[in-house]
Design a protein around this motif. Structure first.
Motif, PDB file in Angstrom:
ATOM      1  N   ASP A 123      23.611  -4.607  22.860  1.00 43.70           N
ATOM      2  CA  ASP A 123      24.060  -3.086  23.449  1.00 43.70           C
ATOM      3  C   ASP A 123      23.698  -2.530  22.496  1.00 43.70           C
ATOM      4  N   THR A 143      22.424  -0.113  19.196  1.00 45.08           N
ATOM      5  CA  THR A 143      22.075   1.648  19.450  1.00 45.08           C
ATOM      6  C   THR A 143      20.815   1.711  19.055  1.00 45.08           C
ATOM      7  N   SER A 153      19.635   5.962  16.795  1.00 43.70           N
ATOM      8  CA  SER A 153      19.123   7.571  16.965  1.00 43.70           C
ATOM      9  C   SER A 153      17.892   7.469  15.464  1.00 43.70           C
ATOM     10  N   ASP A 193      20.721   9.878  19.875  1.00 44.37           N
ATOM     11  CA  ASP A 193      20.211   8.888  19.594  1.00 44.37           C
ATOM     12  C   ASP A 193      18.854   8.514  20.914  1.00 44.37           C
ATOM     13  N   ARG A 194      18.640   7.506  21.123  1.00 42.07           N
ATOM     14  CA  ARG A 194      17.216   7.908  21.886  1.00 42.07           C
ATOM     15  C   ARG A 194      17.658   6.588  22.343  1.00 42.07           C
ATOM     16  N   ASP A 195      16.815   6.008  23.929  1.00 43.19           N
ATOM     17  CA  ASP A 195      16.953   5.322  24.355  1.00 43.19           C
ATOM     18  C   ASP A 195      15.442   3.842  23.971  1.00 43.19           C
ATOM     19  N   LEU A 196      16.598   2.997  23.305  1.00 46.83           N
ATOM     20  CA  LEU A 196      16.121   1.902  22.713  1.00 46.83           C
ATOM     21  C   LEU A 196      15.122   1.008  22.704  1.00 46.83           C
ATOM     22  N   ASP A 238      12.601   2.580  25.386  1.00 43.74           N
ATOM     23  CA  ASP A 238      12.256   3.139  25.505  1.00 43.74           C
ATOM     24  C   ASP A 238      11.292   3.945  24.046  1.00 43.74           C
ATOM     25  N   TRP A 239      12.214   4.161  22.596  1.00 47.38           N
ATOM     26  CA  TRP A 239      11.868   4.531  21.232  1.00 47.38           C
ATOM     27  C   TRP A 239      10.840   3.261  21.021  1.00 47.38           C
ATOM     28  N   ARG A 245      22.765  -0.881  15.749  1.00 45.66           N
ATOM     29  CA  ARG A 245      22.397   0.333  15.467  1.00 45.66           C
ATOM     30  C   ARG A 245      21.652  -0.163  14.394  1.00 45.66           C
TER      31      ARG A 245
END
Length: 107
Positions: free
Chosen positions: A35, A37, A39, A44-47, A49-50, A101
């Motif tokens: 889970d 995450t 930024s 915050d970004r979609d992990l 996709d990033w 994170r």
């Protein structure tokens, strides 16, 4: 002066940086909690996709310059085919030996 990846203090961070530099998406994902995450520059970004856009499809690479906080805070020169090279700051939260994170942005 660049810190060699194998000399980074925090094992989970070492694994993540090694995965970035090897272009190994599976190893990158393996260094994260399910889970996790992240930024970028405070947002915050979609992990998934990033990492595909900023790291793996654009051949991202990190040259770590400094580490603090027991290896949980890095300053690195990060480069990829999309943006060139920039000085970046990275902060990591590690739980159970994996990164839950990370926060990155220009340093």
């Amino acid at each position: 002066m660049t810190i060699p990846v194998d000399k980074l203090s925090q094992p989970a961070v070492r694994s993540l940086v090694a995965a970035i530099n090897a272009g190994d998406r599976e190893a990158f994902i393996a260094a994260l909690t399910p889970d996790a995450t992240m930024s970028d520059d405070g947002s915050d970004r979609d992990l998934a996709d990033w990492i595909d856009r900023e790291v793996f499809s654009s051949r991202g690479h990190m040259d770590v310059q400094t580490e603090k906080a027991g290896g949980l805070a890095l300053v690195a020169n990060f480069r990829n085919d999309a943006w060139g090279e920039m000085r970046t700051a990275w902060r990591f939260t590690v739980e159970g030996g994996k990164i839950s994170r990370f926060d990155t942005g220009q340093a």
